[in-house]
Design a protein around this motif. Structure first.
Motif, PDB file in Angstrom:
ATOM      1  N   SER A  57       0.838  -1.200   0.000  1.00 50.26           N
ATOM      2  CA  SER A  57       0.000   0.000   0.000  1.00 50.26           C
ATOM      3  C   SER A  57       0.868   1.244   0.000  1.00 50.26           C
ATOM      4  O   SER A  57       1.857   1.310   0.738  1.00 50.26           O
ATOM      5  N   THR A  58       0.488   2.199  -0.825  1.00 48.10           N
ATOM      6  CA  THR A  58       1.192   3.472  -0.882  1.00 48.10           C
ATOM      7  C   THR A  58       0.194   4.618  -0.767  1.00 48.10           C
ATOM      8  O   THR A  58      -0.982   4.468  -1.108  1.00 48.10           O
ATOM      9  N   TYR A  59       0.694   5.739  -0.307  1.00 46.93           N
ATOM     10  CA  TYR A  59      -0.152   6.911  -0.058  1.00 46.93           C
ATOM     11  C   TYR A  59       0.621   8.143  -0.489  1.00 46.93           C
ATOM     12  O   TYR A  59       1.829   8.220  -0.281  1.00 46.93           O
ATOM     13  N   TYR A  60      -0.103   9.114  -1.050  1.00 47.17           N
ATOM     14  CA  TYR A  60       0.551  10.317  -1.543  1.00 47.17           C
ATOM     15  C   TYR A  60      -0.251  11.556  -1.204  1.00 47.17           C
ATOM     16  O   TYR A  60      -1.479  11.541  -1.185  1.00 47.17           O
ATOM     17  N   ALA A  61       0.465  12.638  -0.960  1.00 43.92           N
ATOM     18  CA  ALA A  61      -0.184  13.938  -0.893  1.00 43.92           C
ATOM     19  C   ALA A  61      -0.659  14.312  -2.291  1.00 43.92           C
ATOM     20  O   ALA A  61      -0.025  13.956  -3.296  1.00 43.92           O
ATOM     21  N   ASP A  62      -1.767  15.044  -2.353  1.00 39.91           N
ATOM     22  CA  ASP A  62      -2.314  15.434  -3.659  1.00 39.91           C
ATOM     23  C   ASP A  62      -1.292  16.215  -4.486  1.00 39.91           C
ATOM     24  O   ASP A  62      -1.263  16.107  -5.708  1.00 39.91           O
ATOM     25  N   SER A  63      -0.456  16.973  -3.806  1.00 37.30           N
ATOM     26  CA  SER A  63       0.488  17.842  -4.510  1.00 37.30           C
ATOM     27  C   SER A  63       1.567  17.073  -5.268  1.00 37.30           C
ATOM     28  O   SER A  63       2.225  17.642  -6.143  1.00 37.30           O
ATOM     29  N   VAL A  64       1.760  15.795  -4.937  1.00 33.73           N
ATOM     30  CA  VAL A  64       2.835  15.031  -5.585  1.00 33.73           C
ATOM     31  C   VAL A  64       2.325  13.828  -6.368  1.00 33.73           C
ATOM     32  O   VAL A  64       3.112  13.148  -7.023  1.00 33.73           O
ATOM     33  N   LYS A  65       1.029  13.566  -6.306  1.00 35.30           N
ATOM     34  CA  LYS A  65       0.472  12.410  -7.016  1.00 35.30           C
ATOM     35  C   LYS A  65       0.783  12.505  -8.498  1.00 35.30           C
ATOM     36  O   LYS A  65       0.624  13.556  -9.111  1.00 35.30           O
ATOM     37  N   GLY A  66       1.219  11.383  -9.052  1.00 36.47           N
ATOM     38  CA  GLY A  66       1.554  11.339 -10.464  1.00 36.47           C
ATOM     39  C   GLY A  66       2.962  11.793 -10.780  1.00 36.47           C
ATOM     40  O   GLY A  66       3.434  11.603 -11.905  1.00 36.47           O
ATOM     41  N   ARG A  67       3.646  12.397  -9.817  1.00 35.49           N
ATOM     42  CA  ARG A  67       5.024  12.860 -10.030  1.00 35.49           C
ATOM     43  C   ARG A  67       6.020  12.104  -9.169  1.00 35.49           C
ATOM     44  O   ARG A  67       7.154  11.868  -9.590  1.00 35.49           O
ATOM     45  N   PHE A  68       5.643  11.760  -7.954  1.00 34.03           N
ATOM     46  CA  PHE A  68       6.526  11.091  -7.009  1.00 34.03           C
ATOM     47  C   PHE A  68       6.089   9.639  -6.847  1.00 34.03           C
ATOM     48  O   PHE A  68       4.897   9.323  -6.890  1.00 34.03           O
ATOM     49  N   THR A  69       7.064   8.774  -6.614  1.00 31.69           N
ATOM     50  CA  THR A  69       6.791   7.359  -6.358  1.00 31.69           C
ATOM     51  C   THR A  69       7.608   6.892  -5.168  1.00 31.69           C
ATOM     52  O   THR A  69       8.833   7.061  -5.146  1.00 31.69           O
ATOM     53  N   ILE A  70       6.921   6.322  -4.189  1.00 33.23           N
ATOM     54  CA  ILE A  70       7.613   5.762  -3.021  1.00 33.23           C
ATOM     55  C   ILE A  70       7.716   4.258  -3.204  1.00 33.23           C
ATOM     56  O   ILE A  70       6.798   3.608  -3.725  1.00 33.23           O
ATOM     57  N   SER A  71       8.838   3.707  -2.783  1.00 30.29           N
ATOM     58  CA  SER A  71       9.044   2.257  -2.852  1.00 30.29           C
ATOM     59  C   SER A  71       9.978   1.849  -1.721  1.00 30.29           C
ATOM     60  O   SER A  71      10.591   2.713  -1.081  1.00 30.29           O
ATOM     61  N   ARG A  72      10.068   0.562  -1.485  1.00 28.87           N
ATOM     62  CA  ARG A  72      10.957   0.087  -0.426  1.00 28.87           C
ATOM     63  C   ARG A  72      11.562  -1.249  -0.821  1.00 28.87           C
ATOM     64  O   ARG A  72      10.967  -2.021  -1.582  1.00 28.87           O
ATOM     65  N   ASP A  73      12.733  -1.508  -0.264  1.00 27.53           N
ATOM     66  CA  ASP A  73      13.420  -2.783  -0.419  1.00 27.53           C
ATOM     67  C   ASP A  73      13.716  -3.275   0.978  1.00 27.53           C
ATOM     68  O   ASP A  73      14.673  -2.807   1.612  1.00 27.53           O
ATOM     69  N   ASN A  74      12.896  -4.187   1.477  1.00 26.56           N
ATOM     70  CA  ASN A  74      13.058  -4.645   2.857  1.00 26.56           C
ATOM     71  C   ASN A  74      14.346  -5.447   3.044  1.00 26.56           C
ATOM     72  O   ASN A  74      14.882  -5.502   4.150  1.00 26.56           O
ATOM     73  N   ALA A  75      14.845  -6.044   1.987  1.00 26.82           N
ATOM     74  CA  ALA A  75      16.108  -6.769   2.092  1.00 26.82           C
ATOM     75  C   ALA A  75      17.280  -5.813   2.317  1.00 26.82           C
ATOM     76  O   ALA A  75      18.305  -6.197   2.876  1.00 26.82           O
ATOM     77  N   LYS A  76      17.131  -4.576   1.864  1.00 26.64           N
ATOM     78  CA  LYS A  76      18.191  -3.578   2.022  1.00 26.64           C
ATOM     79  C   LYS A  76      17.864  -2.551   3.101  1.00 26.64           C
ATOM     80  O   LYS A  76      18.609  -1.579   3.282  1.00 26.64           O
ATOM     81  N   ASN A  77      16.730  -2.733   3.794  1.00 29.60           N
ATOM     82  CA  ASN A  77      16.333  -1.770   4.836  1.00 29.60           C
ATOM     83  C   ASN A  77      16.309  -0.341   4.295  1.00 29.60           C
ATOM     84  O   ASN A  77      16.766   0.597   4.967  1.00 29.60           O
ATOM     85  N   THR A  78      15.775  -0.169   3.106  1.00 33.37           N
ATOM     86  CA  THR A  78      15.820   1.138   2.456  1.00 33.37           C
ATOM     87  C   THR A  78      14.471   1.477   1.829  1.00 33.37           C
ATOM     88  O   THR A  78      13.810   0.612   1.246  1.00 33.37           O
ATOM     89  N   VAL A  79      14.102   2.729   1.972  1.00 36.09           N
ATOM     90  CA  VAL A  79      12.921   3.272   1.307  1.00 36.09           C
ATOM     91  C   VAL A  79      13.392   4.366   0.357  1.00 36.09           C
ATOM     92  O   VAL A  79      14.368   5.065   0.640  1.00 36.09           O
ATOM     93  N   TYR A  80      12.700   4.483  -0.765  1.00 38.21           N
ATOM     94  CA  TYR A  80      13.085   5.421  -1.807  1.00 38.21           C
ATOM     95  C   TYR A  80      11.941   6.390  -2.106  1.00 38.21           C
ATOM     96  O   TYR A  80      10.766   6.073  -1.909  1.00 38.21           O
ATOM     97  N   LEU A  81      12.301   7.537  -2.618  1.00 39.93           N
ATOM     98  CA  LEU A  81      11.320   8.473  -3.142  1.00 39.93           C
ATOM     99  C   LEU A  81      11.832   8.961  -4.493  1.00 39.93           C
ATOM    100  O   LEU A  81      12.795   9.725  -4.546  1.00 39.93           O
ATOM    101  N   GLN A  82      11.212   8.476  -5.552  1.00 40.47           N
ATOM    102  CA  GLN A  82      11.547   8.933  -6.886  1.00 40.47           C
ATOM    103  C   GLN A  82      10.709  10.170  -7.191  1.00 40.47           C
ATOM    104  O   GLN A  82       9.479  10.109  -7.138  1.00 40.47           O
ATOM    105  N   MET A  83      11.382  11.264  -7.485  1.00 37.53           N
ATOM    106  CA  MET A  83      10.707  12.534  -7.711  1.00 37.53           C
ATOM    107  C   MET A  83      10.946  12.983  -9.144  1.00 37.53           C
ATOM    108  O   MET A  83      12.093  13.227  -9.526  1.00 37.53           O
ATOM    109  N   ASN A  84       9.891  13.049  -9.909  1.00 36.23           N
ATOM    110  CA  ASN A  84       9.962  13.476 -11.302  1.00 36.23           C
ATOM    111  C   ASN A  84       9.189  14.780 -11.497  1.00 36.23           C
ATOM    112  O   ASN A  84       8.386  15.162 -10.642  1.00 36.23           O
TER     113      ASN A  84
END
Length: 116
Positions: A57-84
């Protein structure tokens, strides 16, 4: 105790992209909902995006929907935010947040500056 370290901030032109990373310490990373917040000068910290422990499940503020993408890699203990398609109003310090029902941890933040 969880320590969060954000990286990937910087200066980018409007319309450009950046990818933020947040690395977490500890062995229980998948138990935490992970969020990105941001704070611009003189403005309250605001929610940007969130992702459940499993990543289903992912959630976004209206201001970034369609531009930003959140993801995570639990094997690497890392969360990402791709901002376009970055805009000048995206300029802020971006903070990573790890949250359960009982506790919340924050990172130190990383500066993102978008020049117009």
């Amino acid at each position: 105790q969880v320590q969060l370290v954000e990286t990937g901030g910087g200066l980018v032109q409007a319309g450009g992209s950046l990818r933020l990373s947040c690395a977490a310490s500890g062995r229980t990373f998948s138990r935490y909902t992970m969020n990105w917040f941001r704070q611009a000068p003189g403005v309250e910290r605001e929610f940007v995006a969130g992702i459940s422990g499993s990543g289903d499940s992912t959630y976004y503020a209206d201001s970034v929907k369609g531009r930003f993408t959140i993801s995570r890699d639990n094997a690497k203990n890392t969360v990402y935010l791709q901002m376009n398609s970055l805009k000048s109003e995206d300029t802020a310090v971006y903070y990573c947040n790890a949250k359960t029902t009982y506790i919340t941890y924050w990172g130190q933040g990383t500066q993102v500056t978008v020049s117009s």
